[in-house]
Design a protein around this motif. Structure first.
Motif, PDB file in Angstrom:
ATOM      1  N   ARG A 143      -4.609 -30.061   7.290  1.00  0.00           N
ATOM      2  CA  ARG A 143      -3.436 -29.317   7.764  1.00  0.00           C
ATOM      3  C   ARG A 143      -2.850 -28.598   6.552  1.00  0.00           C
ATOM      4  NH1 ARG A 143       0.313 -33.121  11.037  1.00  0.00           N
ATOM      5  NH2 ARG A 143       0.001 -34.516   9.271  1.00  0.00           N
ATOM      6  N   VAL A 144      -2.677 -27.299   6.630  1.00  0.00           N
ATOM      7  CA  VAL A 144      -2.464 -26.497   5.427  1.00  0.00           C
ATOM      8  C   VAL A 144      -1.110 -25.790   5.398  1.00  0.00           C
ATOM      9  CG1 VAL A 144      -3.383 -24.522   4.133  1.00  0.00           C
ATOM     10  CG2 VAL A 144      -4.924 -26.278   5.025  1.00  0.00           C
ATOM     11  N   LEU A 145      -0.719 -25.157   6.512  1.00  0.00           N
ATOM     12  CA  LEU A 145       0.561 -24.438   6.545  1.00  0.00           C
ATOM     13  C   LEU A 145       1.279 -24.774   7.848  1.00  0.00           C
ATOM     14  CD1 LEU A 145      -0.735 -20.920   5.370  1.00  0.00           C
ATOM     15  CD2 LEU A 145       0.605 -22.523   3.985  1.00  0.00           C
ATOM     16  N   ASN A 146       2.613 -24.737   7.821  1.00  0.00           N
ATOM     17  CA  ASN A 146       3.416 -25.011   9.021  1.00  0.00           C
ATOM     18  C   ASN A 146       4.346 -23.830   9.235  1.00  0.00           C
ATOM     19  OD1 ASN A 146       3.956 -28.206   7.499  1.00  0.00           O
ATOM     20  ND2 ASN A 146       2.235 -27.638   8.791  1.00  0.00           N
ATOM     21  N   VAL A 147       4.026 -23.019  10.210  1.00  0.00           N
ATOM     22  CA  VAL A 147       4.823 -21.823  10.483  1.00  0.00           C
ATOM     23  C   VAL A 147       5.926 -22.216  11.465  1.00  0.00           C
ATOM     24  CG1 VAL A 147       4.766 -19.437  11.231  1.00  0.00           C
ATOM     25  CG2 VAL A 147       2.742 -20.451  10.167  1.00  0.00           C
ATOM     26  N   THR A 148       7.173 -22.129  11.002  1.00  0.00           N
ATOM     27  CA  THR A 148       8.295 -22.759  11.697  1.00  0.00           C
ATOM     28  C   THR A 148       9.366 -21.727  12.016  1.00  0.00           C
ATOM     29  OG1 THR A 148       7.815 -24.653  10.283  1.00  0.00           O
ATOM     30  CG2 THR A 148       9.864 -24.748  11.532  1.00  0.00           C
ATOM     31  N   ALA A 149       9.879 -21.733  13.237  1.00  0.00           N
ATOM     32  CA  ALA A 149      10.873 -20.720  13.623  1.00  0.00           C
ATOM     33  C   ALA A 149      11.927 -21.309  14.556  1.00  0.00           C
ATOM     34  CB  ALA A 149      10.184 -19.540  14.320  1.00  0.00           C
ATOM     35  N   PHE A 150      13.087 -20.663  14.559  1.00  0.00           N
ATOM     36  CA  PHE A 150      14.157 -20.956  15.514  1.00  0.00           C
ATOM     37  C   PHE A 150      14.058 -20.049  16.720  1.00  0.00           C
ATOM     38  CE2 PHE A 150      16.793 -21.615  11.624  1.00  0.00           C
ATOM     39  CZ  PHE A 150      17.112 -22.920  11.870  1.00  0.00           C
ATOM     40  N   GLY A 151      14.736 -20.437  17.798  1.00  0.00           N
ATOM     41  CA  GLY A 151      14.946 -19.525  18.912  1.00  0.00           C
ATOM     42  C   GLY A 151      16.081 -20.089  19.741  1.00  0.00           C
ATOM     43  N   LYS A 152      16.628 -19.276  20.649  1.00  0.00           N
ATOM     44  CA  LYS A 152      17.697 -19.814  21.493  1.00  0.00           C
ATOM     45  C   LYS A 152      17.102 -20.848  22.450  1.00  0.00           C
ATOM     46  CE  LYS A 152      17.540 -16.025  24.920  1.00  0.00           C
ATOM     47  NZ  LYS A 152      16.404 -15.287  24.354  1.00  0.00           N
ATOM     48  N   ASN A 153      15.792 -20.771  22.673  1.00  0.00           N
ATOM     49  CA  ASN A 153      15.078 -21.795  23.432  1.00  0.00           C
ATOM     50  C   ASN A 153      13.668 -21.915  22.850  1.00  0.00           C
ATOM     51  OD1 ASN A 153      13.745 -19.536  24.377  1.00  0.00           O
ATOM     52  ND2 ASN A 153      14.840 -19.502  26.325  1.00  0.00           N
ATOM     53  N   VAL A 154      12.855 -22.821  23.408  1.00  0.00           N
ATOM     54  CA  VAL A 154      11.520 -23.048  22.841  1.00  0.00           C
ATOM     55  C   VAL A 154      10.652 -21.795  23.017  1.00  0.00           C
ATOM     56  CG1 VAL A 154       9.434 -24.477  22.976  1.00  0.00           C
ATOM     57  CG2 VAL A 154      11.680 -25.536  23.167  1.00  0.00           C
ATOM     58  N   THR A 155      10.831 -21.086  24.136  1.00  0.00           N
ATOM     59  CA  THR A 155      10.037 -19.876  24.386  1.00  0.00           C
ATOM     60  C   THR A 155      10.234 -18.859  23.263  1.00  0.00           C
ATOM     61  OG1 THR A 155      10.378 -20.285  26.739  1.00  0.00           O
ATOM     62  CG2 THR A 155       9.558 -18.099  26.131  1.00  0.00           C
ATOM     63  N   GLU A 156      11.484 -18.652  22.855  1.00  0.00           N
ATOM     64  CA  GLU A 156      11.748 -17.669  21.808  1.00  0.00           C
ATOM     65  C   GLU A 156      11.257 -18.174  20.442  1.00  0.00           C
ATOM     66  OE1 GLU A 156      15.449 -15.091  21.760  1.00  0.00           O
ATOM     67  OE2 GLU A 156      15.845 -16.371  20.030  1.00  0.00           O
ATOM     68  N   ALA A 157      11.468 -19.452  20.171  1.00  0.00           N
ATOM     69  CA  ALA A 157      10.996 -20.023  18.902  1.00  0.00           C
ATOM     70  C   ALA A 157       9.473 -19.920  18.826  1.00  0.00           C
ATOM     71  CB  ALA A 157      11.446 -21.477  18.785  1.00  0.00           C
ATOM     72  N   GLN A 158       8.802 -20.162  19.963  1.00  0.00           N
ATOM     73  CA  GLN A 158       7.337 -20.095  20.005  1.00  0.00           C
ATOM     74  C   GLN A 158       6.867 -18.667  19.693  1.00  0.00           C
ATOM     75  OE1 GLN A 158       5.239 -19.802  23.746  1.00  0.00           O
ATOM     76  NE2 GLN A 158       4.059 -21.655  23.259  1.00  0.00           N
ATOM     77  N   ALA A 159       7.502 -17.677  20.327  1.00  0.00           N
ATOM     78  CA  ALA A 159       7.096 -16.275  20.114  1.00  0.00           C
ATOM     79  C   ALA A 159       7.271 -15.899  18.639  1.00  0.00           C
ATOM     80  CB  ALA A 159       7.914 -15.357  21.011  1.00  0.00           C
ATOM     81  N   ARG A 160       8.388 -16.321  18.033  1.00  0.00           N
ATOM     82  CA  ARG A 160       8.641 -15.986  16.627  1.00  0.00           C
ATOM     83  C   ARG A 160       7.651 -16.685  15.701  1.00  0.00           C
ATOM     84  NH1 ARG A 160      15.155 -16.504  16.699  1.00  0.00           N
ATOM     85  NH2 ARG A 160      15.617 -14.393  17.413  1.00  0.00           N
ATOM     86  N   ALA A 161       7.354 -17.950  15.999  1.00  0.00           N
ATOM     87  CA  ALA A 161       6.430 -18.689  15.131  1.00  0.00           C
ATOM     88  C   ALA A 161       5.038 -18.056  15.185  1.00  0.00           C
ATOM     89  CB  ALA A 161       6.377 -20.162  15.539  1.00  0.00           C
ATOM     90  N   TYR A 162       4.571 -17.706  16.396  1.00  0.00           N
ATOM     91  CA  TYR A 162       3.228 -17.114  16.471  1.00  0.00           C
ATOM     92  C   TYR A 162       3.212 -15.701  15.878  1.00  0.00           C
ATOM     93  CZ  TYR A 162       1.118 -21.019  18.891  1.00  0.00           C
ATOM     94  OH  TYR A 162       0.614 -22.264  19.179  1.00  0.00           O
ATOM     95  N   ALA A 163       4.316 -14.967  15.975  1.00  0.00           N
ATOM     96  CA  ALA A 163       4.358 -13.634  15.361  1.00  0.00           C
ATOM     97  C   ALA A 163       4.238 -13.759  13.838  1.00  0.00           C
ATOM     98  CB  ALA A 163       5.656 -12.923  15.740  1.00  0.00           C
TER      99      ALA A 163
END
Ligand code: AMP
Ligand code: GLY
Length: 423
Positions: free
Chosen positions: A377-397
């Protein structure tokens, strides 16, 4: 305060990032650390297994406080040795670390203090374990007693699979960790991780998270250390949190103290939310990795005084405040993980952090001035969002901007919460 952080994973990068923001901090050292942690701390190449060397370093630099990240040094008694040398330390004693170090120890504690968990038996030889499996039938769960890097558990859907898992354990697949085996009833429900601090007397609930243990999309393939996580876990409603505190956490803290092993540090309960309510799957005596990364993103309070109060028996004097936002982390791993993978593959680019997203380093290193991947396991791309859907979109972007040819990630971290949010 001068602080020494022990560890080198994504969890420790998140802890270092958060501790470095504390106005109470004068100097932060990390041993051995990683190139991401180096942005916030002075790295020290200490052999963490050499407790005398850790103590000597702490004395030389007049370290006020040591924070131990991973379980292995805790199970090896590093916190005991540091405290014996009069150095304030965040992390449980070797005796209390058995909550993670021995599954049988934890199951016996549950039995003594009426903590809800699957029915079980402990075995030191294969034949009686197999006999018990034949009596109970499948599905059933086979666990190596000791630390096995998250790989010592087989959720057997058939009797044959359970019998084979028993043979694997006793044939040495997990080394000394498999010398004893716990056979446990299969629990059906949704999983959640519940994080708490304890100073031996008081428990302070932190936050909840959900991990993704399997390597493949749709929760398929072998178990890993965790391929991604998000917080909070929607299944942990306020009512469920209260039941967990009363029925599981508080009896554990008081039971450990009664048994002469008061627990000081952070621990998390792996819970199965069954039709009967929360049941304990297991305890871990540290922050989860990668769950810590999402918790640190959501924590509004200064982390350092909270950790220090935990270590010095004044947890009743502090509070932890959380952002309402969801946070989600996607693990980028080396192709082949959790099996064999190439080491020292080049990472060409890591995008900069922004207000709402950040990349934590786990298994990275600098070789001749170039960043390479050295771990599974090498990198952890971590993001906030107003909900999990938004946090998920930001993390994958953000993950799409990482340039690392030998890396891969799951594409569906947070899928259960995202499905819930659609409804
Ligand atoms: P552990 O290493 O104990 O966390 O177990 C790894 C995973 O195995 C857990 O996250 C669960 O998904 C699963 N597991 C462990 N024990 C049980 C059980 N009694 N019933 C169902 N699943 C389990
Ligand atoms: N991600 C699971 C653990 O840290 O045990």
């Amino acid at each position: 305060m001068k602080v020494l952080l022990i560890g080198s994973g994504g969890r420790e990068h998140a802890l270092a990032w958060k501790i470095a923001q504390s106005p109470l901090l004068d100097e932060l050292y990390a041993a051995p650390g990683n190139p991401g942690i180096a942005d916030h701390a002075t790295l020290v190449s200490l052999d963490v297994e050499d407790h005398a060397a850790v103590i000597a370093f702490a004395r030389e630099k007049a370290i006020d406080f040591v924070v131990v990240g991973p379980e292995a040094p805790l199970v090896a008694g590093l916190a005991d040795d540091l405290r014996a040398a009069d150095i304030a330390t965040f992390g449980p004693s070797k005796a209390a670390a058995q909550l993670e170090g021995s599954k049988g120890f934890t199951k016996d504690l549950c039995a003594r203090y009426d903590i809800p968990t699957g029915a079980y038996q402990r075995f030191k030889t294969a034949e009686p374990a197999k006999q018990y499996v034949r009596e109970q039938g499948a599905p059933i769960v086979i666990k190596a007693d000791g630390l096995a890097a998250g790989k010592g558990v087989t959720v057997a859907m058939s009797e044959a699979e359970a019998l084979a898992a028993i043979d694997d354990c006793f044939d040495g697949a997990f080394g000394a960790a498999g010398a004893e085996v716990v056979v446990e009833a299969f629990l059906d429900g949704e999983e959640a991780s519940f994080f708490c601090l304890s100073d031996g007397k008081t428990a302070l609930a932190l936050a909840t998270a959900q991990d993704h243990k399997r390597v493949g999309d749709g929760d398929t393939g072998p178990n890993t250390g965790g391929m991604g996580a998000y917080s909070p876990a929607p299944v942990m409603t306020p009512a469920m949190v209260e039941r967990t505190m009363k029925g599981i956490i508080e009896p554990t803290i008081s039971g450990m103290a009664k048994d002469g092993n008061p627990f000081s540090g952070v621990f998390f309960a792996g819970l199965m939310i069954t039709a009967k309510g929360p049941e304990l799957i297991e305890y871990n005596v540290r922050f989860g990795d990668p769950e810590c990364q999402v918790l640190m993103m959501r924590l509004k309070s200064d982390l350092l005084p909270i950790l220090y109060a935990t270590a010095t028996g004044t947890l009743d004097k502090v509070k932890a405040e959380w952002r309402d936002d969801a946070a989600l982390t996607v693990v980028l791993a080396s192709k082949g993980y959790p099996g064999a993978y190439d080491k020292n593959t080049p990472i060409a680019h890591i995008p900069d952090a922004s207000e709402e997203a950040k990349v934590f380093h786990a298994g990275t290193a600098l070789k001749d001035g170039r960043l390479v991947a050295t771990g599974g396991r090498v990198l952890n791309v971590t993001a906030f969002g107003k909900n999990v859907t938004e946090a998920q979109a930001r993390a994958y972007a953000l993950a799409a901007k990482v340039e690392w040819e030998n890396g891969f990630c799951r594409r569906d971290i947070g899928w259960q919460a995202v499905a819930r949010e659609k409804v």
